[in-house]
Motif scaffolding. Structure first.
Motif: not given
Length: 114
Positions: A24-38
């Protein structure tokens, strides 16, 4: 303390990669945010920040802190905000055109044949 920071970086990165691989597209957006936080926490940890030290070289100061990691993280925050906004707009456009936010490669290929 180092174990805690390393664990936080690992958890943020693993969560981001897991969500990026969702259908799904919403988890991709949230996943990109988590990756940038990391990545931002990783850059801060690699910068070896010191407390109560000036960011410039001074003869009176015993030590100084490197301002480059802080500048890199600030730049990464601005870039990730722009990329997140772009992904949200693209996901919203795809949802409005298709009526679903699922990524189905098989259905798109079948629809193109008929």
């Amino acid at each position: 303390m180092e174990l805690l920071v390393a664990s936080a970086i690992g958890i943020l990165t693993a969560t981001g990669v897991y969500l990026l691989l969702r259908g799904r597209t919403f988890p991709v957006v949230v996943g990109l945010s988590f990756l940038t936080y990391g990545v931002n926490v990783f850059l801060f940890a690699m910068g070896r920040l010191t407390l109560d030290a000036p960011p410039i070289i001074d003869e009176a100061a015993a030590s100084y802190t490197d301002p480059l990691p802080q500048a890199l993280v600030l730049t990464a925050i601005v870039i990730s905000f722009g990329m997140t906004a772009l992904l949200v707009v693209l996901a919203l456009r795809g949802y409005l055109e298709r009526g679903s936010d699922r990524v189905e490669l098989g259905a798109a290929e079948e629809g193109a044949e008929t």
